[in-house]
Write a protein that holds these residues in place. Structure first.
Motif, PDB file in Angstrom:
ATOM      1  N   ASP A  40       3.293  -6.145  41.409  1.00 64.31           N
ATOM      2  CA  ASP A  40       3.576  -7.636  42.130  1.00 64.31           C
ATOM      3  C   ASP A  40       4.090  -7.674  43.427  1.00 64.31           C
ATOM      4  OD1 ASP A  40       2.484  -8.630  39.544  1.00 64.31           O
ATOM      5  OD2 ASP A  40       4.533  -8.873  38.757  1.00 64.31           O
ATOM      6  N   ARG A  43       1.026  -7.546  45.759  1.00 61.44           N
ATOM      7  CA  ARG A  43      -0.123  -8.406  45.229  1.00 61.44           C
ATOM      8  C   ARG A  43      -0.697  -9.072  46.440  1.00 61.44           C
ATOM      9  NH1 ARG A  43       0.423 -13.375  40.565  1.00 61.44           N
ATOM     10  NH2 ARG A  43      -1.700 -13.791  40.745  1.00 61.44           N
ATOM     11  N   TYR A  44      -0.229  -9.702  47.277  1.00 58.04           N
ATOM     12  CA  TYR A  44      -0.809 -10.432  48.316  1.00 58.04           C
ATOM     13  C   TYR A  44      -1.020  -9.757  49.660  1.00 58.04           C
ATOM     14  CZ  TYR A  44       0.191 -14.422  45.370  1.00 58.04           C
ATOM     15  OH  TYR A  44       0.300 -15.239  44.245  1.00 58.04           O
ATOM     16  N   ASP A  57      -5.419 -12.314  47.447  1.00 55.80           N
ATOM     17  CA  ASP A  57      -4.501 -12.058  46.130  1.00 55.80           C
ATOM     18  C   ASP A  57      -5.236 -11.005  45.564  1.00 55.80           C
ATOM     19  OD1 ASP A  57      -3.311 -11.991  43.646  1.00 55.80           O
ATOM     20  OD2 ASP A  57      -3.763 -14.240  43.333  1.00 55.80           O
ATOM     21  N   LYS A  58      -4.558  -9.765  45.442  1.00 54.43           N
ATOM     22  CA  LYS A  58      -5.257  -8.630  45.041  1.00 54.43           C
ATOM     23  C   LYS A  58      -5.521  -8.700  43.417  1.00 54.43           C
ATOM     24  CE  LYS A  58      -3.717  -5.536  48.428  1.00 54.43           C
ATOM     25  NZ  LYS A  58      -2.758  -4.560  48.687  1.00 54.43           N
ATOM     26  N   GLN A  59      -4.628  -9.291  42.735  1.00 52.76           N
ATOM     27  CA  GLN A  59      -4.657  -9.223  41.271  1.00 52.76           C
ATOM     28  C   GLN A  59      -5.869 -10.417  40.741  1.00 52.76           C
ATOM     29  OE1 GLN A  59      -0.993 -10.417  39.641  1.00 52.76           O
ATOM     30  NE2 GLN A  59      -1.765 -10.084  37.427  1.00 52.76           N
ATOM     31  N   SER A  60      -6.116 -11.580  41.441  1.00 53.02           N
ATOM     32  CA  SER A  60      -6.934 -12.554  40.794  1.00 53.02           C
ATOM     33  C   SER A  60      -8.215 -12.405  41.747  1.00 53.02           C
ATOM     34  CB  SER A  60      -6.422 -13.926  40.731  1.00 53.02           C
ATOM     35  OG  SER A  60      -6.081 -14.325  42.174  1.00 53.02           O
ATOM     36  N   GLY A  61      -8.169 -11.857  42.704  1.00 51.14           N
ATOM     37  CA  GLY A  61      -9.522 -11.765  43.844  1.00 51.14           C
ATOM     38  C   GLY A  61      -9.595 -13.046  44.522  1.00 51.14           C
ATOM     39  N   GLU A  62      -8.524 -14.133  44.420  1.00 54.15           N
ATOM     40  CA  GLU A  62      -8.819 -15.320  45.302  1.00 54.15           C
ATOM     41  C   GLU A  62      -8.399 -15.058  46.684  1.00 54.15           C
ATOM     42  OE1 GLU A  62      -7.921 -19.221  43.587  1.00 54.15           O
ATOM     43  OE2 GLU A  62      -6.507 -17.803  42.397  1.00 54.15           O
ATOM     44  N   SER A  63      -9.054 -15.883  47.646  1.00 53.66           N
ATOM     45  CA  SER A  63      -8.632 -15.495  48.855  1.00 53.66           C
ATOM     46  C   SER A  63      -8.436 -16.881  49.501  1.00 53.66           C
ATOM     47  CB  SER A  63      -9.600 -14.939  49.838  1.00 53.66           C
ATOM     48  OG  SER A  63     -10.942 -15.411  49.812  1.00 53.66           O
TER      49      SER A  63
END
Length: 76
Positions: A40, A43-44, A57-63
């Motif tokens: 955590d 994470r970003y 966001d490495k955890q959810s894959g959002e950018s």
């Protein structure tokens, strides 16, 4: 006398196996929590280029992307 000791030794062995597996599972759970806290922290990721700023966001894959015009902002 030998016949009476056998059931108790089997029960004792079974309890030892159950107890040791419980101890191992608890230690694995605590290690997973430590690893989760460390992940955590990183994470970003902030990625910047000449015209874009991207927050990933490495955890959810959002950018999230912000386009910056070259004529905007401070020049110093």
């Amino acid at each position: 006398m030998n016949k009476n000791v056998m059931p108790f030794s089997v029960i004792f062995l079974g309890l030892c196996i159950v107890l040791s597996s419980w101890i191992i599972s608890q230690s694995l759970k605590s290690k997973q929590k430590e690893i989760g806290n460390q992940n955590d922290q990183f994470r970003y990721e902030l990625i910047s280029s000449q015209n874009n700023i991207i927050l990933f966001d490495k955890q959810s894959g959002e950018s999230w992307r912000k386009f910056i015009l070259p004529s905007e902002g401070p020049t110093e």
